[in-house]
Write an enzyme that holds these catalytic residues in place. Sequence first.
Site, mmCIF file in Angstrom:
data_model
loop_
_atom_site.group_PDB
_atom_site.id
_atom_site.type_symbol
_atom_site.label_atom_id
_atom_site.label_comp_id
_atom_site.label_asym_id
_atom_site.label_seq_id
_atom_site.Cartn_x
_atom_site.Cartn_y
_atom_site.Cartn_z
ATOM 1 N N LYS A 233 -2.542 -2.463 -7.943
ATOM 2 C CA LYS A 233 -2.843 -2.824 -9.330
ATOM 3 C C LYS A 233 -2.345 -4.215 -9.654
ATOM 4 C CE LYS A 233 -4.104 -1.326 -13.476
ATOM 5 N NZ LYS A 233 -4.860 -2.596 -13.544
ATOM 6 N N ASP B 10 8.120 2.863 -13.335
ATOM 7 C CA ASP B 10 7.600 4.140 -12.834
ATOM 8 C C ASP B 10 6.100 4.296 -13.034
ATOM 9 O OD1 ASP B 10 10.047 5.104 -11.841
ATOM 10 O OD2 ASP B 10 10.672 5.681 -13.862
ATOM 11 N N SER C 299 -1.953 -0.229 -18.909
ATOM 12 C CA SER C 299 -3.070 -0.139 -17.963
ATOM 13 C C SER C 299 -3.051 1.222 -17.263
ATOM 14 C CB SER C 299 -2.968 -1.230 -16.896
ATOM 15 O OG SER C 299 -3.547 -2.428 -17.337
ATOM 16 N N LYS D 84 7.294 -4.633 -10.307
ATOM 17 C CA LYS D 84 7.045 -4.338 -11.725
ATOM 18 C C LYS D 84 6.659 -2.870 -11.892
ATOM 19 C CE LYS D 84 4.807 -7.796 -13.608
ATOM 20 N NZ LYS D 84 3.726 -8.652 -14.156
ATOM 21 N N LYS E 1 -2.920 -8.727 -6.892
ATOM 22 C CA LYS E 1 -3.299 -9.760 -7.862
ATOM 23 C C LYS E 1 -4.536 -10.469 -7.367
ATOM 24 C CE LYS E 1 -1.322 -11.476 -11.643
ATOM 25 N NZ LYS E 1 -0.349 -10.683 -12.428
ATOM 26 N N HIS F 32 0.826 -1.216 0.000
ATOM 27 C CA HIS F 32 0.000 0.000 0.000
ATOM 28 C C HIS F 32 0.854 1.257 0.000
ATOM 29 C CE1 HIS F 32 -3.260 -2.666 2.025
ATOM 30 N NE2 HIS F 32 -3.426 -2.626 0.726
ATOM 31 N N HIS F 33 2.128 1.143 -0.344
ATOM 32 C CA HIS F 33 2.966 2.347 -0.301
ATOM 33 C C HIS F 33 2.503 3.368 -1.320
ATOM 34 C CE1 HIS F 33 4.776 0.353 -3.721
ATOM 35 N NE2 HIS F 33 5.433 1.458 -4.008
ATOM 36 N N ARG F 34 1.793 2.889 -2.326
ATOM 37 C CA ARG F 34 1.136 3.777 -3.296
ATOM 38 C C ARG F 34 -0.245 3.219 -3.573
ATOM 39 N NH1 ARG F 34 4.090 7.691 -7.085
ATOM 40 N NH2 ARG F 34 6.074 7.885 -6.035
HETATM 41 N N1 GLU Z 1 -1.737 -9.194 -15.444
HETATM 42 C C1 GLU Z 1 -0.751 -8.322 -15.994
HETATM 43 C C2 GLU Z 1 0.576 -8.487 -15.273
HETATM 44 O O1 GLU Z 1 0.869 -9.513 -14.718
HETATM 45 C C3 GLU Z 1 -1.232 -6.888 -16.105
HETATM 46 C C4 GLU Z 1 -1.589 -6.205 -14.834
HETATM 47 C C5 GLU Z 1 -2.267 -4.859 -15.006
HETATM 48 O O2 GLU Z 1 -2.389 -4.368 -16.118
HETATM 49 O O3 GLU Z 1 -2.680 -4.296 -13.984
HETATM 50 O O4 GLU Z 1 1.415 -7.617 -15.306
#
Ligand code: GLU
Length: 473
Positions: free
Chosen positions: A71, A100, A364, A95, A107, A65-67
């Site tokens: 996602k 950035d 994304s 990732k 997930k 949760h640092h940002r």
């Molecule tokens: N599922 C993709 C990944 O492993 C995309 C994640 C996303 O776009 O939030 O990077």
Amino acid sequence: MSNNSNGGFLDSVNKNFDKAARFTGLPKGLLEQIRVCNSVYKMQFPVKVGNEYQVIEAYRVQHSHHRLPTKGGIRYSSKVNQEEVMALATLMTYKCAIVDVPFGGAKGGVKISPRNYTTAQLQKITRRYTTELIRKNFIGPGMDVPAPDYGTGSREMAWILDTYATFKGGEIDASGCVTGKPVNQSGINGRTEATGRGVFYALKEAVSYKDDMKKIGLEPGLEGKTMAIQGLGNVGYHTGVISQDEGGVKIVSVAEYEGAIYGKDGIDIKKLHKFRKETGSIVGFPGTKKLKSRKDVLELDCDILVPAALENQIRVSNAPKVKAKIIAEAANGPITADAEEILLKKGIMVIPDMYINAGGVTVSYFEWLKNLSHMRFGRMEKRFNQKTYNNLVSLVERETGRSINVREREVITRGADEIDLVRSGLEETMINAYQQIREVLKRKKGVDDLRTAAFVSALRKVSSDYMALGIFP
Ligand code: GLU
């Protein structure tokens, strides 16, 4: 080693983390806070399938949760388990940091095999899963933003958005609650191909350094290099098509669920994809022969190996037999930490997942920005740029006395469409991130592989965010 059924995926990720953490000089407590998963939500809900009720097991893990928002994609697979989702959420944090993208990692996973359900049943499951997420505040444009992953695509994202909007339609930014949506439902052009295109940009950059290529006995440049691909899903397919069409790469082998094929003169990925749609299999594609086992693709003599399927594919047992010079980890976690030690000793260049497959989350991020801005990219400046370029071309014509034909003028004066901007933003992101990682590899004593360098680069960024929060001194 953990006592799970997943080959120690999370252990493997954490082992790589620990290997890199030594080089950061960060305090132990901070490293520990970065390493752990902040929230793990396991749910079990009933769905009526045919005449019976099935209890569906599902997860959403927010690693950091640092940002905010957090996602990461949602995976549909019968192999989903808590440890796997935790490992995948963890990878998302690094990732995002590497490219950035200002998000924490997350997930999701639903333990089902999509091929066992009808479209209507999948819709029911997806909507129920989304409702569970809404209930616990595990979804929202500023909270946690899912996306496609293995077994899901734009269709599922549309169902998620529709469910979210049903509950929270009044929220002005509701469409930013999920990415990877269909373009006509608040999606963005170029998201579907994004991960594969990112892999291509990353490879192009990685093979451009003469010194680095010399070390592994290759000439710089992608043109003419041979490639083997494991998995012809969204990521493998686009990596293959773009590498062959824009990079001049020769694809010599492809593996899928039904088997693996080899074609020494090259396999046209678009034609292969069509062939598979028509016949239900890649096996039998003209000009190719069938390999004994699906896994043989991993041991093929080629320049670039692209594992684009699932985790734990290259292990201690088959790592000694890998002959590729470069491995591009298009999938998440295809190489176990112990197997990587073997590959590195063999002098193989491993380009790590948390960098090379970050194109998906990068686009994304662009989609989310588009949703928050409520406007398509390029809308404001396209025509202005077109006019400016036109004036420049006219000026050159006047000054040189040479007239430029209509076709040439069109090419030169074209203003950027959304897809042009998405691709250019993605290319810039992938090149930049590679240079940062390569810089760590060159400058940091003791760091001698790209994954460790990528981790060090990510840890620097995540730790400085934590410090900015004022939690750590
Ligand atoms: N599922 C993709 C990944 O492993 C995309 C994640 C996303 O776009 O939030 O990077």
